[in-house]
Scaffold this active site. Structure first.
Site, PDB file in Angstrom:
ATOM      1  N   CYS A  81      14.866 107.179  -3.366  1.00  0.00           N
ATOM      2  CA  CYS A  81      15.315 106.852  -4.728  1.00  0.00           C
ATOM      3  C   CYS A  81      15.555 108.052  -5.652  1.00  0.00           C
ATOM      4  CB  CYS A  81      14.288 105.962  -5.412  1.00  0.00           C
ATOM      5  SG  CYS A  81      13.745 104.543  -4.464  1.00  0.00           S
ATOM      6  N   HIS A 134      13.358 106.962 -13.186  1.00  0.00           N
ATOM      7  CA  HIS A 134      12.740 107.651 -12.045  1.00  0.00           C
ATOM      8  C   HIS A 134      13.054 109.150 -11.989  1.00  0.00           C
ATOM      9  CE1 HIS A 134      11.245 107.055  -7.624  1.00  0.00           C
ATOM     10  NE2 HIS A 134      10.379 107.652  -8.410  1.00  0.00           N
TER      11      HIS A 134
HETATM   12 CA   LIG Z   1      15.749 103.243  -3.624  1.00  0.00          CA
END
Ligand SMILES: [Ca+2]
Length: 597
Positions: A81, A134
């Protein structure tokens, strides 16, 4: 060429000091800047759409977008990610940006990076992100300081609750959010688009769904929201196992929302003025149908790094286009800059190349000479999990934690003849192997050159974030028994402390000297736990005689005193002073609040 951009620390302002990059053709910009809607799903596989050939998943809106625009058959993300998100935001491979992990504070985009949102703002775009960021939890690293005017979403890699979601923030402030998370982010994106349209402003809308990432939660009848149950039952009825039925349900739930989003764009009359892009952030995790690809998320096989990419701009990009050239997530920043007529930063390496020529022609077999992948959770490593591909050949090394990396176990594939990576040609094509490994090592040394990889020091004392929450996951810990236990961020603990001297430590960036009130959340069993905890920060010390909280799993908040912190880098140490019981406590959170004086 002189420095094009000077980044002013602590502000989003970018001073444009120079002129256009050499050779940049702004053909599209001449026709007017389009709005940009970037839709990114989380852990959706290349194979988790109807248009990929999947016979069971129902994604009519994703498929329609693909048919109305240009598809890419070889579009690549990083294997996980945060690295992909770093590449999307900066146009640079993630290891250049100081980001190296998906947790433990290593999921923080370096302060000197310039994001695509900052660049688009210089061209007058209104910028919004809805969903998963993130790229940094603390003030200074949050979306609102990285070029986004509007943010509703979360900082970490995933949420624990999707219905009435936890850990949601609006422009830096924690909020309570009702409803189901995919609906919520879509609603916010639609409102942002409508508000921008009313203000007559161009917009960049980054809709970063956290689905279908684990824990694979749909809304269920438990909350009198049977939509999720219906989807799960439908896919169980098609013969899927429960885990995959949930993932397909999560993807379809996104698809239903994309239907609403696309309708909103049409209703506002923005269809022809808006580039809509759809992609995932890494390979898939579902197992039911794999479109013939090998591997999953976190691996460097095709199944771990290939993502769908559909791009629609009516009248500019031909419907039904199919690009076979290998393209990369790092291409998004240069693509958006070309669309908006914004010059690229000249003081740093941008790895991506604009996709606009491929998009305008709707075809192409050549773009990047090489695409590279690497992933190792704790520290950049050129041997553990990596790959490099040209348009035809791909060299892969994948070694589990206990395996010793060895050149004899690399794999070479001919992707033109064998896209499923089934035939290892390592021994048959030694020249290709040598050329590709040499190129990978050259690249790895280049992207890691001069970069330090460590959790960013936590900024303390910012008026915008006072108190600041010091998270267990950012700690370094030392001692035979003390450990960090992951439990969904909010319930993480430092625990197991049994011997005086065992400690956990955090790097702080104290912005202003002064007294800081210390609050902790902790659990302490009245029969098994107890003792004294000592905090140290520079010359300042604080002791806390642990009081039982009813049970070790019940966390209470307590203000335990103050520490005097001095401006600059400070280590905050939490240490066992005395033990009275089997172990000290479970330390869940710490908050530092700057107080007057
Ligand atoms: Ca991901």
């Amino acid at each position: 060429m002189s420095k094009l951009f000077q980044f002013v620390q602590g502000h989003v302002a970018i001073l444009i000091l120079g002129i256009l990059a050499n050779g940049v053709q702004l053909s599209v910009a001449a026709t007017g800047q389009p709005n940009i809607v970037l839709i990114v799903t989380d852990d959706q596989g290349y194979w988790d759409t109807g248009i990929s050939g999947n016979p069971d998943i129902e994604t009519p809106n994703m498929d329609r977008l693909a048919r109305e625009g240009v598809q890419f058959s070889r579009y690549y993300c990083a294997p996980v990610c945060a690295p992909t998100r770093a590449g999307l935001m900066t146009g640079r491979y993630y290891l250049r940006t100081g980001l190296y992990n998906t947790r433990f504070g290593g999921d923080t985009l370096g302060k000197k990076e310039i994001t695509v949102a900052q660049l688009l703002k210089t061209a007058g775009y209104r910028t919004g992100i809805f969903g998963k960021w993130h790229l940094g939890k603390y003030h200074g690293f949050q979306p609102n300081q990285r070029g986004f005017d509007e943010f509703l979403g979360h900082y970490h890699g995933h949420l624990e609750r999707y219905q009435f979601p936890d850990q949601i923030y609006h422009n830096g402030k924690p909020v309570e959010a009702r409803g189901y998370v995919t609906d919520l982010f879509t609603d916010a994106a639609m409102d942002f688009i409508e508000a921008s349209h009313e203000k007559k402003e161009k917009f960049f809308c980054y809709l970063a769904y956290n689905a279908p990432h684990s824990p694979f939660l749909l809304d269920t009848s438990h909350f009198d929201q049977p939509e999720g149950d219906k989807l799960i039952e439908k896919y169980l009825g098609k013969g899927l196992e429960l885990r995959d039925a949930r993932i397909y349900g999560l993807v379809e739930r996104i698809d239903i929302n994309l239907g609403r989003l696309f309708e909103k764009i049409d209703q506002l009359g923005l269809r022809k003025d808006t580039v809509v892009l759809f992609m995932s952030d890494n390979g898939g995790v579902s197992r039911h149908y794999k479109a013939g690809l090998k591997g999953y998320k976190s691996q460097t096989y095709e199944g771990g790094v290939r993502s769908p990419l559909f791009v629609r701009w009516p009248g500019h990009f031909p419907a039904g286009g199919m690009v076979e050239a290998q393209a990369s997530h790092v291409d998004m920043l240069p693509t958006f800059c070309e669309l908006a007529g914004v010059p690229l930063p000249q003081d740093r390496k941008i790895d991506g190349k604009s996709l606009v020529p491929l998009l305008e022609s709707g075809k192409g077999k050549s773009h990047h000479e090489y695409v590279y992948h690497t992933w190792d959770r704790y520290f950049p490593n050129p041997d553990r999990r990596w790959s490099v591909s040209d348009q035809r050949w791909k060299l892969v090394g994948i070694f589990g934690a206990k395996a010793e990396p060895s050149a004899s176990k690399w794999k070479l594939f001919d992707l033109e003849k064998d896209p499923g990576e089934t035939k290892n040609l390592l021994s048959k094509e030694p020249q290709q192997v040598e050329r590709l490994r040499k190129e990978f090592v050259r690249w790895f040394n280049d992207v890691t050159d001069g970069v330090d990889y460590h959790p960013a020091p936590i900024p303390v004392g910012n008026v915008e974030e006072n108190p600041v929450e010091i998270q267990p996951s950012w700690a370094k810990w030392e001692g035979e028994n003390v450990q960090y236990t992951f439990d969904g961020y909010d319930w993480d603990t430092i625990d197991g402390w049994k011997v005086p001297g065992e400690y956990a430590e955090w790097d702080l960036d104290v912005l202003k000297s002064g007294l800081y009130e210390v609050t902790i959340a902790y659990g302490c069993s009245p029969v098994k736990m107890g003792g004294t905890l000592r905090f140290t920060a520079g010359q300042s010390r604080l002791y806390f005689k642990v009081v039982p909280t009813g049970n070790g799993e019940v966390f209470e908040r307590k203000v335990i005193g103050t520490l005097k912190l001095v401006e600059g880098n400070v280590k905050l140490k939490a240490e066992v002073s005395e033990i009275d019981g089997d172990e000290l406590m479970r330390l869940n959170q710490i908050w530092l609040r700057r107080v007057e004086r």
